[in-house]
Design a protein around this motif. Structure first.
Motif, PDB file in Angstrom:
ATOM      1  N   ARG A 135       0.834  -1.200   0.000  1.00  0.00           N
ATOM      2  CA  ARG A 135       0.000   0.000   0.000  1.00  0.00           C
ATOM      3  C   ARG A 135       0.870   1.252   0.000  1.00  0.00           C
ATOM      4  O   ARG A 135       1.596   1.517   0.952  1.00  0.00           O
ATOM      5  CB  ARG A 135      -0.915  -0.020   1.227  1.00  0.00           C
ATOM      6  N   ARG A 136       0.792   1.986  -1.086  1.00  0.00           N
ATOM      7  CA  ARG A 136       1.586   3.207  -1.215  1.00  0.00           C
ATOM      8  C   ARG A 136       0.766   4.221  -1.992  1.00  0.00           C
ATOM      9  O   ARG A 136       0.320   3.960  -3.117  1.00  0.00           O
ATOM     10  CB  ARG A 136       2.915   2.923  -1.909  1.00  0.00           C
ATOM     11  N   HIS A 137       0.589   5.381  -1.426  1.00  0.00           N
ATOM     12  CA  HIS A 137      -0.257   6.410  -2.031  1.00  0.00           C
ATOM     13  C   HIS A 137       0.307   6.854  -3.371  1.00  0.00           C
ATOM     14  O   HIS A 137       1.521   6.865  -3.586  1.00  0.00           O
ATOM     15  CB  HIS A 137      -0.372   7.601  -1.080  1.00  0.00           C
ATOM     16  N   PHE A 292      -5.665   3.927   0.448  1.00  0.00           N
ATOM     17  CA  PHE A 292      -4.204   3.845   0.518  1.00  0.00           C
ATOM     18  C   PHE A 292      -3.573   4.302  -0.791  1.00  0.00           C
ATOM     19  O   PHE A 292      -2.421   4.723  -0.822  1.00  0.00           O
ATOM     20  CB  PHE A 292      -3.741   2.426   0.874  1.00  0.00           C
ATOM     21  N   ASP A 293      -4.315   4.242  -1.889  1.00  0.00           N
ATOM     22  CA  ASP A 293      -3.858   4.761  -3.182  1.00  0.00           C
ATOM     23  C   ASP A 293      -4.311   6.195  -3.424  1.00  0.00           C
ATOM     24  O   ASP A 293      -3.573   7.011  -3.963  1.00  0.00           O
ATOM     25  CB  ASP A 293      -4.420   3.920  -4.338  1.00  0.00           C
ATOM     26  N   TRP A 297      -5.068  13.922   0.083  1.00  0.00           N
ATOM     27  CA  TRP A 297      -3.702  14.079   0.588  1.00  0.00           C
ATOM     28  C   TRP A 297      -3.644  15.086   1.736  1.00  0.00           C
ATOM     29  O   TRP A 297      -4.122  16.212   1.619  1.00  0.00           O
ATOM     30  CB  TRP A 297      -2.749  14.514  -0.521  1.00  0.00           C
ATOM     31  N   ASN A 307       2.857   5.569   4.450  1.00  0.00           N
ATOM     32  CA  ASN A 307       1.598   5.881   3.786  1.00  0.00           C
ATOM     33  C   ASN A 307       0.646   6.526   4.788  1.00  0.00           C
ATOM     34  O   ASN A 307       0.409   5.966   5.855  1.00  0.00           O
ATOM     35  CB  ASN A 307       0.964   4.597   3.238  1.00  0.00           C
ATOM     36  N   PRO A 310      -2.735   3.788   5.959  1.00  0.00           N
ATOM     37  CA  PRO A 310      -2.125   2.456   5.966  1.00  0.00           C
ATOM     38  C   PRO A 310      -3.105   1.295   5.935  1.00  0.00           C
ATOM     39  O   PRO A 310      -2.743   0.184   5.543  1.00  0.00           O
ATOM     40  CB  PRO A 310      -1.334   2.448   7.277  1.00  0.00           C
TER      41      PRO A 310
END
Length: 370
Positions: A135-137, A292-293, A297, A307, A310
């Motif tokens: 999971r990484r934005h 998570f994507d 922001w 992230n 998370p």
């Protein structure tokens, strides 16, 4: 140093590349940054103080001959090469960005490749990257491409509008019957309807905000026939009268509207990202897509390796923003609704009164209204 950054995706995706320009500006000798995007998305980046120019890829016009279109494309490629870029960066795994990066003549060509890429694609980049697993934005995935150039510090998404945009918004609000009372910006639609909440639940939420929280609701949608019809249906279900600016605002005017709102409420969409970019608190309802994507922001985030969202699903609060999503095993599925049916049960069965971490959507709206 001159850098070309490419993002050939939709409005929200382009907006989420803006931290790349701000990060590059922290170099001892800030580079000249040019973005290359699809036509119709450039408003997300124009006016940015750290972006020299925003170019759009030529598109074939109606009734334009293939030969005329080819000549325009060749002229555009010559324009790119004349810029003499030192570095090109393709922010997706798509072919077009790799090709334009190579055609630009940049000696350093940074881009994402797929794990099993072979052949011609591998020869178009000099510094290949693989997407990080897990999971990484999206904001962080864009910034991953800069790690050989500069390390990100404080990470902000930003959109820039003018005083004229603000004045037009005020005029339209007054024409709609606004009496300068505090308002909530609600954008209940998405270009993908399987990301949308039920119309009756949205109408019920609008009525509660207006009648119980004493806040005016301002509604927006894109100037698209289907979105306009959906917004009309929501308004027809309301017992109170929200202000309707649906289809009347430009992208920058939409951001200006959000900037003065008490909070923004909506689904996973470009206006959700725009509201977060102008530091307005966001309540976002998520269905098939992952926070998570794509979560709103949180500007000021300074943990590049972490992230901000998370969890896989459920309610997540980060700074000013809250994402609400069913904590079902199947959510998010990443599909166009349940089994690609264009309907999402996780949103259809999400009620305004359903508790998430002991709080409902309507209770959350009350907190945000204070």
């Amino acid at each position: 140093m001159k850098i070309l950054i490419m993002k050939f995706r939709n409005i929200g995706d382009v907006l989420l590349t803006s931290p790349m320009a701000e990060t590059l500006a922290t170099l001892p000798e800030p580079p000249e940054v040019t973005f290359l995007v699809k036509k119709g998305t450039e408003a997300m980046l124009t006016g940015h103080p750290h972006i020299k120019q925003v170019l759009t890829v030529p598109e074939r016009q109606k009734h334009e001959s293939p030969w005329t279109f080819l000549k325009r494309q060749l002229a555009f490629i010559q324009q790119l090469r004349a810029e003499r870029f030192d570095i090109s960066i393709n922010t997706t795994e798509g072919d077009r960005g790799l090709i334009f990066g190579w055609l630009s003549g940049a000696k350093r060509r940074i881009g994402y490749l797929k794990p099993n890429d072979k052949g011609w694609r591998k020869h178009l980049v000099t510094e290949p990257h693989l997407m990080r697993q897990g999971r990484r934005h999206t904001v962080l995935r864009n910034l991953d491409l800069l790690t050989n150039i500069v390390k990100p510090q404080t990470i902000n998404v930003s959109i820039h509008y003018t005083p004229l945009d603000e004045m037009r918004v005020l005029d339209l609000l007054k024409q709609a019957g606004w009496n300068q009372e505090p308002y909530v910006h609600i954008h209940p639609v998405s270009r993908w309807f399987f990301k949308c909440w039920r119309d009756d639940y949205m109408a019920q939420t609008i009525d509660t905000i207006q009648s119980e929280l004493n806040l005016k609701v301002v509604l927006t949608c894109a100037p698209d026939t289907k979105e306009r019809e959906k917004l009309n249906h929501i308004i027809s279900l309301c017992k109170t009268k929200p202000l309707d600016l649906g289809g009347k605002l430009s992208l920058k005017e939409t951001a200006a509207l959000s900037s003065q709102a008490k909070f923004f409420l909506g689904v996973d969409s470009a206006p959700m990202h725009m509201a977060a970019a102008v530091d307005t608190p966001v309540i976002a309802l998520f269905g098939p897509s992952g926070a998570f994507d794509w979560g709103p922001w949180p500007n000021g985030w300074d943990q590049f390796e972490v992230n901000p969202y998370p969890q896989r699903n459920g309610m997540q609060q980060v700074g000013k923003h809250t994402v609400i999503q069913q904590d079902w095993k199947c959510a998010p599925c990443g599909k166009a609704g349940c089994e690609d049916s264009k309907r999402s049960r996780c949103l259809d069965e999400l009620t305004p009164f359903q508790k998430h971490a002991d709080i409902s959507i309507l209770q959350l709206a009350k907190i945000y209204s204070c």
